[in-house]
Motif scaffolding. Structure first.
Motif, PDB file in Angstrom:
ATOM      1  N   ALA A 124      -4.785   4.192  -5.032  1.00  0.00           N
ATOM      2  CA  ALA A 124      -3.517   4.479  -5.702  1.00  0.00           C
ATOM      3  C   ALA A 124      -2.388   4.786  -4.726  1.00  0.00           C
ATOM      4  N   ARG A 125      -2.715   5.226  -3.522  1.00  0.00           N
ATOM      5  CA  ARG A 125      -1.665   5.548  -2.544  1.00  0.00           C
ATOM      6  C   ARG A 125      -0.912   4.303  -2.087  1.00  0.00           C
ATOM      7  N   TYR A 126      -1.481   3.119  -2.368  1.00  0.00           N
ATOM      8  CA  TYR A 126      -0.839   1.866  -1.992  1.00  0.00           C
ATOM      9  C   TYR A 126      -0.142   1.184  -3.163  1.00  0.00           C
ATOM     10  N   ASP A 127      -0.089   1.856  -4.316  1.00  0.00           N
ATOM     11  CA  ASP A 127       0.610   1.277  -5.471  1.00  0.00           C
ATOM     12  C   ASP A 127       2.079   1.056  -5.143  1.00  0.00           C
ATOM     13  N   LEU A 128       2.619  -0.031  -5.682  1.00  0.00           N
ATOM     14  CA  LEU A 128       4.032  -0.315  -5.470  1.00  0.00           C
ATOM     15  C   LEU A 128       4.904   0.606  -6.311  1.00  0.00           C
ATOM     16  N   PRO A 129       5.978   1.138  -5.739  1.00  0.00           N
ATOM     17  CA  PRO A 129       6.913   1.942  -6.535  1.00  0.00           C
ATOM     18  C   PRO A 129       7.452   1.116  -7.695  1.00  0.00           C
ATOM     19  N   GLY A 130       7.475   1.694  -8.856  1.00  0.00           N
ATOM     20  CA  GLY A 130       7.978   0.999 -10.028  1.00  0.00           C
ATOM     21  C   GLY A 130       6.929   0.195 -10.769  1.00  0.00           C
ATOM     22  N   ASP A 131       5.788  -0.035 -10.125  1.00  0.00           N
ATOM     23  CA  ASP A 131       4.708  -0.765 -10.790  1.00  0.00           C
ATOM     24  C   ASP A 131       3.521   0.142 -11.061  1.00  0.00           C
ATOM     25  N   VAL A 332      10.094  -0.052   4.669  1.00  0.00           N
ATOM     26  CA  VAL A 332      11.343  -0.364   3.976  1.00  0.00           C
ATOM     27  C   VAL A 332      10.990  -0.503   2.505  1.00  0.00           C
ATOM     28  N   ALA A 333      11.747   0.129   1.633  1.00  0.00           N
ATOM     29  CA  ALA A 333      11.456   0.099   0.199  1.00  0.00           C
ATOM     30  C   ALA A 333      11.424  -1.339  -0.310  1.00  0.00           C
ATOM     31  N   PRO A 334      10.422  -1.683  -1.129  1.00  0.00           N
ATOM     32  CA  PRO A 334      10.311  -3.057  -1.650  1.00  0.00           C
ATOM     33  C   PRO A 334      11.572  -3.553  -2.343  1.00  0.00           C
ATOM     34  N   GLU A 335      12.238  -2.670  -3.095  1.00  0.00           N
ATOM     35  CA  GLU A 335      13.442  -3.101  -3.794  1.00  0.00           C
ATOM     36  C   GLU A 335      14.586  -3.395  -2.815  1.00  0.00           C
ATOM     37  N   GLU A 336      14.607  -2.681  -1.678  1.00  0.00           N
ATOM     38  CA  GLU A 336      15.626  -2.950  -0.673  1.00  0.00           C
ATOM     39  C   GLU A 336      15.345  -4.281   0.026  1.00  0.00           C
ATOM     40  N   ILE A 337      14.064  -4.551   0.286  1.00  0.00           N
ATOM     41  CA  ILE A 337      13.687  -5.836   0.880  1.00  0.00           C
ATOM     42  C   ILE A 337      14.111  -6.969  -0.044  1.00  0.00           C
ATOM     43  N   ASP A 338      13.834  -6.816  -1.331  1.00  0.00           N
ATOM     44  CA  ASP A 338      14.144  -7.859  -2.301  1.00  0.00           C
ATOM     45  C   ASP A 338      15.648  -8.118  -2.376  1.00  0.00           C
ATOM     46  N   ALA A 339      16.425  -7.036  -2.277  1.00  0.00           N
ATOM     47  CA  ALA A 339      17.879  -7.156  -2.407  1.00  0.00           C
ATOM     48  C   ALA A 339      18.534  -7.778  -1.183  1.00  0.00           C
ATOM     49  N   HIS A 340      17.925  -7.582   0.009  1.00  0.00           N
ATOM     50  CA  HIS A 340      18.608  -7.995   1.241  1.00  0.00           C
ATOM     51  C   HIS A 340      17.834  -9.007   2.075  1.00  0.00           C
TER      52      HIS A 340
END
Length: 354
Positions: A124-131, A332-340
């Motif tokens: 669980a420590r590797y779960d993606l934030p938001g998922d 780096v936060a996954p959502e930041e990677i996705d955005a940039h």
């Protein structure tokens, strides 16, 4: 030697390339084939996925499904293909989307809801934030790190670098080789490392890195096995981008000839998930369950040179001594990677091409 990074493809800047990649199957068939009923389950994965034959046979025997494997480039190409075929998926289940691309796949609705009942302790420590493990189940992890040839530095009476800052020092001019950020997943991870470290000033760091003679090659295999002094090609560069597990595979006598610089590492986590629109949903769920089972988790270091997500699982003796994981890797936060991601890659490409 590390195999999961051998396959390379253009990432982000040419998403349509993923559709042209050829696939293969341990059970035969074309890349366009999908499950033709409940007797088989189709796994869409990256080119470096491998499962010991005995484990593949065990899954087929215990589940009753024939496992068909379709490979689609590296993590970037795999994600691109999954997104582009989400309305007509080429399989039932996928393994290999990592934390640098997962937000794109989730945002596109590639995966269906499914969480295994018996998750490994610590997964669980590797779960993606938001998922939170709702759609993507963590299977393995590892760290992309700068590695050095300790024997080369000893022979030349030079202290090896230890940090990212060191790599731009004159003492290391012309000694570092890295795969490109647009042509390999570890190369992208290294770019993200520099972004995490230097923030908006990362382009300035790359200008210094390139001015110091850093070589940028197509993929990990080119960097490690050709240009690195400890690679099979006995190259001329004693500093290379590789993995935290790499020193476990350069053991000579009672010590390793290489060392991972633990202040330069970026964590990669690979996930499995049931594809939305899968023809064999139960088979897909059974395979996700199997990938986090104790027997598969125990086989991961030897099969794919990655760490299992199961906490405190015994590792091979050489790993326990030489495959040292960083205490505080860069992230780096996954959502930041996705955005940039595309913006960063365009900027990086412009720097490298100058």
């Amino acid at each position: 030697m590390r195999t999961r990074a051998l396959a390379t493809t253009t990432i982000g800047l040419a998403t349509t390339l993923a559709l042209t990649l050829s696939g293969c199957s341990l059970s035969g068939g074309s890349d366009k084939a999908t499950s033709k009923g409940s007797d088989q389950v189709v796994l869409v994965t990256h080119d470096s996925f491998t499962l010991p034959k005995e484990l593949k046979s065990e899954f087929e025997k215990t589940s009753g499904y024939r496992l068909v494997i379709r490979q689609s480039g590296d993590a970037g190409a795999l994600t691109n293909k999954l997104v582009l075929t989400k309305d007509d998926p080429t399989g039932d289940v996928s393994f290999g989307v990592d934390n640098t691309f997962a937000s794109r796949a989730l945002g596109a609705g590639v995966f269906a809801d499914y969480t295994p009942k018996d998750l490994p302790d610590g997964a669980a420590r590797y779960d993606l934030p938001g998922d939170g493990g709702k759609r993507l189940t963590p299977v393995d992890n590892g760290n992309v790190c700068v590695n050095v040839d300790t024997t080369w530095f000893d022979a030349h009476h030079i202290a090896p670098p230890a940090t990212l800052d060191d790599l731009v020092e004159p003492a290391y001019k012309g000694l570092f080789v890295t795969p490109g950020a647009t042509t390999s997943s570890p190369g992208l991870a290294f770019l993200l490392t520099t972004i995490a470290k230097y923030g908006d000033a990362w382009p300035d760091y790359w200008k210094k890195l390139l001015a110091n003679g850093t070589s940028v090659v197509n993929g990990w295999e080119d960097a490690y096995t050709v240009d690195f002094t400890q690679g099979g090609g006995k190259g001329s560069r004693p500093i290379v981008l590789s993995y935290d597990s790499s020193p476990a595979f350069t053991v000579a006598g009672r010590s390793s000839t290489t060392k991972a610089l633990l202040d330069t590492c970026f964590t990669q986590v690979e996930y499995a998930g049931v594809l939305a629109g899968a023809k064999n949903v139960k088979g897909a769920q059974a395979l996700v369950d199997f990938l986090v089972s104790p027997q598969v988790q125990a086989a991961l270091p030897g099969a794919m040179y990655v760490f299992p997500v199961e906490k405190d699982l015994p590792l091979p003796a050489s790993w326990a001594k030489y495959a040292v994981q960083p205490m505080k890797p860069w992230t780096v936060a996954p959502e930041e990677i996705d955005a940039h991601r595309d913006e960063w890659l365009r900027t990086w490409s412009d720097l490298v091409s100058q």
